[in-house]
Enzyme design. Structure first.
Site, mmCIF file in Angstrom:
data_model
loop_
_atom_site.group_PDB
_atom_site.id
_atom_site.type_symbol
_atom_site.label_atom_id
_atom_site.label_comp_id
_atom_site.label_asym_id
_atom_site.label_seq_id
_atom_site.Cartn_x
_atom_site.Cartn_y
_atom_site.Cartn_z
ATOM 1 N N LEU A 10 39.629 -17.398 -44.611
ATOM 2 C CA LEU A 10 39.044 -18.266 -45.534
ATOM 3 C C LEU A 10 39.592 -19.603 -45.305
ATOM 4 C CD1 LEU A 10 37.227 -17.620 -48.141
ATOM 5 C CD2 LEU A 10 39.479 -17.631 -49.399
ATOM 6 N N GLY A 11 39.322 -19.963 -43.964
ATOM 7 C CA GLY A 11 39.691 -21.514 -43.739
ATOM 8 C C GLY A 11 38.434 -22.360 -43.780
ATOM 9 N N VAL A 13 35.558 -22.553 -41.938
ATOM 10 C CA VAL A 13 34.141 -21.829 -41.988
ATOM 11 C C VAL A 13 34.273 -20.751 -43.003
ATOM 12 C CG1 VAL A 13 32.673 -20.536 -40.336
ATOM 13 C CG2 VAL A 13 34.201 -22.535 -39.284
ATOM 14 N N THR A 15 35.414 -20.405 -46.034
ATOM 15 C CA THR A 15 35.127 -21.014 -47.219
ATOM 16 C C THR A 15 33.488 -21.322 -47.283
ATOM 17 O OG1 THR A 15 37.219 -21.772 -47.576
ATOM 18 C CG2 THR A 15 35.705 -22.913 -48.814
ATOM 19 N N GLU A 126 26.233 -15.925 -33.360
ATOM 20 C CA GLU A 126 25.662 -17.023 -33.300
ATOM 21 C C GLU A 126 26.699 -18.345 -33.429
ATOM 22 O OE1 GLU A 126 22.946 -19.314 -32.111
ATOM 23 O OE2 GLU A 126 21.964 -17.655 -32.636
ATOM 24 N N GLY A 131 28.078 -24.529 -33.232
ATOM 25 C CA GLY A 131 28.125 -24.485 -34.602
ATOM 26 C C GLY A 131 26.959 -23.974 -35.304
ATOM 27 N N GLY A 184 40.090 -35.943 -38.137
ATOM 28 C CA GLY A 184 40.156 -34.531 -38.410
ATOM 29 C C GLY A 184 39.097 -33.947 -37.393
ATOM 30 N N LYS A 202 32.558 -21.337 -24.009
ATOM 31 C CA LYS A 202 31.127 -21.253 -24.708
ATOM 32 C C LYS A 202 30.063 -21.219 -23.475
ATOM 33 C CE LYS A 202 32.324 -24.273 -28.743
ATOM 34 N NZ LYS A 202 32.270 -25.499 -29.273
#
Length: 432
Positions: A10-11, A13, A15, A126, A131, A184, A202
């Site tokens: 629950l970081g 992404v 969240t 995906e 992103g 950040g 990736k």
């Protein structure tokens, strides 16, 4: 009938994904059919920017992947372990998996997909590349009729931000990295980004999908941006180029469909190239195939909202299949992933490329001639040789080659480096 998901992590992404699922109004009706059943976290008491009932939270991650009520496990922990083990255990318990974890898929995708196919469940990813940019599913489905010949990508927002700032403000790498960390955009330990490791994960995934074969992550040649200087960016600009960190997968020069060029490195791109104007934290992937030609996928390459969008989209795809076909339906071959062979990866020494090299030399007659002779002795053809000026009393010479074999170019550089008149070779970059 609600479909229940177990959320691992629950970081940022996690969240973002939870917020989408808790607010289905105005979204596709399928979103309203998805229920967050359990959420695995490292600490129950940590403050969070999402309103979840406390009874949904647990630190027992294994209980989530074993829970018989959960249909889909969404893995957003990051890192290799316990993510890999939890994914495999979820599959063993017959659960579909959605993940944003490019590191796990790049290194253990073969193992994970083989087990998922045996158990008849989906593993969708995906969000692992680009992103919020839809590129995984298009490679599997929309572009499936094409013979893919190349995939070029700016797939790391941190390095693209750094290079954009260096280009636009004339700043050096260390200075811009420090700013990126404060904003950040870069981690406290930026190694995975600035050394090209994230991009290598990736492109390994994209190559596997685009070229229909397994790829060993360790076979991806990887070079980062730490050595890029403001001086090189300035010279590139004068020559009509910009510098970008490119992830490249393409058919090898031998024209063997099982042999690929697979690499990540800083590259001088002509300013007219479609990827040359992708700036800031944005990503773009340029895919070329036959008969389609070129198509480019562009958008925000990271962040809570974009990545969560891709995660929930994958969950919706699985729910849609379960709604229409039932839980025991045969896997859709356009969504699942099965590879029968490993792609052969051409050694970097055997690849052909153009090169940019910057030399610092003693200001003595005949230096340019010596450079030309050394390159000629190793079958390296020069497109241009320019003496730019002086730096600390040393002549600064920039060379751009024609398309040459990398092994020959490196041999020429070793010979040049041994010349008395050559002080140093500060920069060597490939040119697209």
């Amino acid at each position: 009938m609600a479909f229940k998901i177990g959320l691992l992590g629950l970081g940022v992404v996690g969240t973002g994904a939870a917020k989408i699922l808790l607010d289905p109004v105005g979204r596709h009706p399928v979103v309203g059919e998805i229920e967050i059943h359990r959420v695995g976290v490292r600490s129950i008491d940590r403050p969070r920017d999402v309103d979840l009932p406390p009874h949904l939270l647990t630190t027992d991650l294994e209980s989530i992947v074993r829970d018989p009520e959960i249909d889909i496990v969404v893995e957003l922990l990051g890192g290799l372990e316990p993510a890999r083990s939890l994914i495999l255990e979820a599959i063993e318990h017959g659960k579909h998996v959605v993940t944003a974890n490019k590191a796990v898929i790049a290194r253990f995708g073969d193992e994970i997909y083989a087990r998922a196919n045996e158990k008849g469940v989906y593993v969708l990813l995906e969000a692992s590349v680009g992103g919020g940019i839809p590129v995984i599913k298009p490679l599997k489905q929309s572009l499936g009729a094409n013979r893919i010949t190349s995939i070029l990508g700016i797939v790391n927002g941190t390095t693209n931000y750094i290079l954009t700032e260096m280009t636009q403000k004339g700043a050096d790498f260390a200075e811009v990295l420090a700013v990126a960390q404060k904003l950040g955009y870069a981690e406290a330990d930026p190694t995975a980004d600035v050394d090209g490791l994230d991009a290598a994960d990736k492109i390994a995934i994209l190559a596997s999908l685009g070229f229909g074969g397994r790829v060993k992550r360790e076979d991806v040649y990887c070079e980062g941006i730490r050595k890029i200087s403001a001086v090189d960016i300035t010279y590139a600009d004068r020559l009509g180029f910009v510098i970008k960190l490119l992830a490249i997968a393409k058919d090898s020069v031998e024209d063997d469909s099982d042999t690929l060029e697979l690499r990540v490195h800083p590259t001088l791109l002509p300013k007219t190239h479609p990827l040359a104007n992708i700036n800031g934290v944005y990503n773009a992937i340029l895919v070329e195939g036959e008969p389609l030609g070129q198509v480019m996928f562009y958008g925000p390459g990271a962040g809570s909202g974009p990545t969560a969008s891709a995660v929930v989209s994958d969950v919706m795809n699985i729910v849609g299949i379960l709604q229409s076909s039932g839980k025991t339906a045969t896997l859709d071959p356009l969504l699942s992933c099965t590879h029968q062979h490993y792609c052969q990866i051409a050694p970097i020494e055997e690849l052909y490329s153009r090169f940019y090299a910057r030399f610092l030399c003693e200001d003595v007659p005949g230096v340019i001639g010596h450079l030309g002779t050394a390159f000629g002795d190793h079958s390296v053809s020069l497109e241009s040789v320019v003496q730019i000026g002086f730096q600390g009393g040393l002549a600064e010479i920039v060379v751009v080659t024609h398309n040459v074999r990398e092994g020959n170019f490196r041999e020429a550089l070793r010979a040049i480096d041994s010349l008395d008149a050559i002080h140093s070779i500060p920069s060597i970059l490939r040119v697209l």
